[in-house]
Design a protein around this motif. Structure first.
Motif, PDB file in Angstrom:
ATOM      1  N   LYS A   1       4.719  -6.137 -15.166  1.00  0.00           N
ATOM      2  CA  LYS A   1       3.865  -6.486 -14.035  1.00  0.00           C
ATOM      3  C   LYS A   1       3.420  -5.221 -13.316  1.00  0.00           C
ATOM      4  O   LYS A   1       4.164  -4.243 -13.232  1.00  0.00           O
ATOM      5  CB  LYS A   1       4.615  -7.393 -13.051  1.00  0.00           C
ATOM      6  CG  LYS A   1       4.801  -8.816 -13.535  1.00  0.00           C
ATOM      7  CD  LYS A   1       5.452  -9.680 -12.463  1.00  0.00           C
ATOM      8  CE  LYS A   1       5.540 -11.136 -12.899  1.00  0.00           C
ATOM      9  NZ  LYS A   1       6.165 -11.996 -11.848  1.00  0.00           N
ATOM     10  N   ILE A   2       2.208  -5.255 -12.824  1.00  0.00           N
ATOM     11  CA  ILE A   2       1.698  -4.136 -12.042  1.00  0.00           C
ATOM     12  C   ILE A   2       2.415  -4.124 -10.696  1.00  0.00           C
ATOM     13  O   ILE A   2       2.585  -5.164 -10.056  1.00  0.00           O
ATOM     14  CB  ILE A   2       0.178  -4.273 -11.852  1.00  0.00           C
ATOM     15  CG1 ILE A   2      -0.519  -4.209 -13.217  1.00  0.00           C
ATOM     16  CG2 ILE A   2      -0.359  -3.182 -10.926  1.00  0.00           C
ATOM     17  CD1 ILE A   2      -2.002  -4.514 -13.160  1.00  0.00           C
ATOM     18  N   GLU A   3       2.838  -2.963 -10.263  1.00  0.00           N
ATOM     19  CA  GLU A   3       3.613  -2.851  -9.030  1.00  0.00           C
ATOM     20  C   GLU A   3       2.801  -3.278  -7.811  1.00  0.00           C
ATOM     21  O   GLU A   3       1.581  -3.111  -7.757  1.00  0.00           O
ATOM     22  CB  GLU A   3       4.098  -1.410  -8.849  1.00  0.00           C
ATOM     23  CG  GLU A   3       5.083  -0.949  -9.928  1.00  0.00           C
ATOM     24  CD  GLU A   3       5.512   0.479  -9.717  1.00  0.00           C
ATOM     25  OE1 GLU A   3       5.032   1.107  -8.739  1.00  0.00           O
ATOM     26  OE2 GLU A   3       6.311   0.980 -10.524  1.00  0.00           O
ATOM     27  N   THR A   4       3.516  -3.811  -6.833  1.00  0.00           N
ATOM     28  CA  THR A   4       2.873  -4.303  -5.615  1.00  0.00           C
ATOM     29  C   THR A   4       2.080  -3.216  -4.911  1.00  0.00           C
ATOM     30  O   THR A   4       0.970  -3.452  -4.413  1.00  0.00           O
ATOM     31  CB  THR A   4       3.929  -4.879  -4.658  1.00  0.00           C
ATOM     32  OG1 THR A   4       4.681  -5.899  -5.320  1.00  0.00           O
ATOM     33  CG2 THR A   4       3.272  -5.468  -3.418  1.00  0.00           C
ATOM     34  N   SER A   5       2.625  -1.996  -4.870  1.00  0.00           N
ATOM     35  CA  SER A   5       1.931  -0.900  -4.186  1.00  0.00           C
ATOM     36  C   SER A   5       0.599  -0.572  -4.858  1.00  0.00           C
ATOM     37  O   SER A   5      -0.372  -0.218  -4.183  1.00  0.00           O
ATOM     38  CB  SER A   5       2.824   0.347  -4.158  1.00  0.00           C
ATOM     39  OG  SER A   5       3.152   0.763  -5.490  1.00  0.00           O
TER      40      SER A   5
ATOM     41  N   ARG B   1     -12.918  -5.650   5.204  1.00  0.00           N
ATOM     42  CA  ARG B   1     -11.653  -4.977   5.482  1.00  0.00           C
ATOM     43  C   ARG B   1     -10.475  -5.908   5.237  1.00  0.00           C
ATOM     44  O   ARG B   1     -10.568  -7.124   5.436  1.00  0.00           O
ATOM     45  CB  ARG B   1     -11.614  -4.498   6.947  1.00  0.00           C
ATOM     46  CG  ARG B   1     -12.635  -3.420   7.291  1.00  0.00           C
ATOM     47  CD  ARG B   1     -12.386  -2.866   8.697  1.00  0.00           C
ATOM     48  NE  ARG B   1     -12.480  -3.922   9.710  1.00  0.00           N
ATOM     49  CZ  ARG B   1     -13.621  -4.264  10.305  1.00  0.00           C
ATOM     50  NH1 ARG B   1     -14.754  -3.659   9.976  1.00  0.00           N
ATOM     51  NH2 ARG B   1     -13.623  -5.196  11.224  1.00  0.00           N
ATOM     52  N   ILE B   2      -9.386  -5.297   4.826  1.00  0.00           N
ATOM     53  CA  ILE B   2      -8.112  -6.012   4.721  1.00  0.00           C
ATOM     54  C   ILE B   2      -7.008  -5.005   4.996  1.00  0.00           C
ATOM     55  O   ILE B   2      -7.070  -3.856   4.538  1.00  0.00           O
ATOM     56  CB  ILE B   2      -7.925  -6.666   3.331  1.00  0.00           C
ATOM     57  CG1 ILE B   2      -6.643  -7.526   3.320  1.00  0.00           C
ATOM     58  CG2 ILE B   2      -7.891  -5.631   2.214  1.00  0.00           C
ATOM     59  CD1 ILE B   2      -6.497  -8.377   2.063  1.00  0.00           C
ATOM     60  N   SER B   3      -6.038  -5.388   5.774  1.00  0.00           N
ATOM     61  CA  SER B   3      -4.943  -4.468   6.087  1.00  0.00           C
ATOM     62  C   SER B   3      -4.055  -4.279   4.863  1.00  0.00           C
ATOM     63  O   SER B   3      -4.043  -5.114   3.945  1.00  0.00           O
ATOM     64  CB  SER B   3      -4.108  -5.024   7.245  1.00  0.00           C
ATOM     65  OG  SER B   3      -3.423  -6.206   6.837  1.00  0.00           O
ATOM     66  N   GLY B   4      -3.325  -3.179   4.860  1.00  0.00           N
ATOM     67  CA  GLY B   4      -2.397  -2.943   3.756  1.00  0.00           C
ATOM     68  C   GLY B   4      -1.362  -4.055   3.659  1.00  0.00           C
ATOM     69  O   GLY B   4      -0.979  -4.478   2.559  1.00  0.00           O
TER      70      GLY B   4
END
Length: 382
Positions: free
Chosen positions: A222-226, A242-245
């Motif tokens: 799986k691709i990492e969350t970060s 826009r979207i916050s981290g």
């Protein structure tokens, strides 16, 4: 109208491709060195997008490298496999139809090849029946190597849905034939992958099978969350939203980092928001996806036996000791001898998967969320 970001259900290219740096570098090196490669992962984890990305990189950097794409999803026998392979190899190694005709005539003359055009597609057929084609299987299986030698190129043959060959008549004999030919090729590398993870594992990880240790085995993780967080934030910014981290991270977590669903949830969240994406919009987007898929999920559950549903309920509840007397009694699973059979049946239907930690988990995170929402889950009478 703005271009809608995030891609699911088709090949992700350019800005829509999520950065799999390690996998891209590894597969690129394999392609350049003509190392045979098998890519294994659950469905919808982006195998095809990865292969497409690396193919574009390699061919753009070296004009002497060509890539042939063969999809055998709808192929049901050896004859169909040969025809799909030959057409793809001729297509990938020919810049114009005259060159394709020349290669077919030179290397497959005994098969009496005919090349025609239909709706801008090139069709190839042979003047021999199946028995005649079978006698010339060597010519078709060595075609890629012979053309590569003649044109002084290196050729990568990528075969999608490769597990389909397991359903052919006499599959072991056919696999032995393929390996016997392909392992002799010095100018061709093979990349084999598909959507049936458990079947591919049976072909490539079983020492008694012909394709055991055929080449490099790549298990996609799986691709990492970060990584998802950075990708989602960037794609929102690229399209003037826009979207916050924190919320970008929430999208990845709610989709359990499943590439298909992360892209879908991100897209649906993007569509719901005006200028900035909120947590409520993400939650609503996820529920919309679940609602859209609910009929499919109902059909899946209704197609299962009572025992299969009971096992799903135990897995959903996080039970680790499925064969223990306590679990068997609690979920009405009968005897411990039934567990391997039930688990295998759910694996074959790709409802569950075994992760790298040897833990059982549901493959589809939205199906999992739907089961939790309906409370009674799969544990119901027929």
């Amino acid at each position: 109208m703005k271009n809608i970001p995030f891609v699911f259900g088709k090949i992700a290219e350019n800005n829509d491709f999520t950065n799999r740096e390690k996998e891209v570098e590894k597969l690129k090196n394999n392609f350049v060195s003509l190392t045979n490669t098998t890519i294994i992962s659950p469905r919808r984890w982006g195998k095809t997008s990865l292969v497409n990305k690396v193919s574009q990189l390699v061919t753009s950097e070296n004009k002497h490298v060509k890539v042939a794409f063969v999809d055998v999803f709808n192929v049901r026998n050896e004859e169909g496999f040969y025809l799909a392979l030959v057409k793809s190899v001729l297509d990938a190694t020919s810049s114009k139809w005259e060159e394709m005709a020349e290669n077919a005539k030179q290397f497959l003359s005994q098969l009496i090849p005919t090349i025609s055009f239909s709706n801008e597609n090139i069709e190839i057929s042979f003047g021999l029946g199946w028995e005649g084609l079978r006698k010339h299987a060597d010519d078709m299986l060595h075609l890629a190597e012979r053309i590569a030698i003649k044109r002084k190129i290196r050729l990568i043959v990528c075969i999608d849905e490769f597990q389909t060959i397991s359903e052919f008549k006499e599959p072991l004999a056919f696999q032995r034939k393929l390996r016997a030919h392909w392992q002799k090729h010095a100018h061709v590398g093979y990349c084999l992958y598909g959507s049936k993870r458990h079947m591919l594992l049976g072909i490539f990880s079983n020492y008694s099978m012909p394709f055991y240790k055929f080449g490099d085995l790549m298990f996609l993780e799986k691709i990492e969350t970060s990584v998802w967080q950075d990708f989602i934030t960037r794609r929102f910014k690229d399209t003037n939203k826009r979207i916050s981290g924190k919320n970008a991270r929430l999208i990845a977590e709610l989709a359990e980092n499943h590439p298909y669903y992360v892209q879908q949830l991100a897209q649906q969240s993007w569509l719901l928001c005006d200028r900035e994406c909120s947590e409520d919009e993400i939650i609503n987007a996820k529920q919309n996806i679940i609602n859209q898929l609910s009929l499919l999920f109902i059909n899946i559950v209704e197609s299962l036996s009572t025992m299969q549903r009971n096992l799903l309920k135990a897995i959903l509840a996080g039970e680790k000791q499925l064969s223990s007397q306590c679990t068997l009694a609690k979920y009405n699973l009968g005897t411990s001898a039934a567990i391997p059979r039930l688990r295998k049946s759910l694996l074959e239907r790709e409802i569950i998967d075994i992760n790298p930690k040897n833990e059982i988990e549901l493959q589809d995170p939205m199906f999992k969320a739907w089961l939790k929402q309906i409370n009674k889950g799969p544990h119901q009478s027929e």
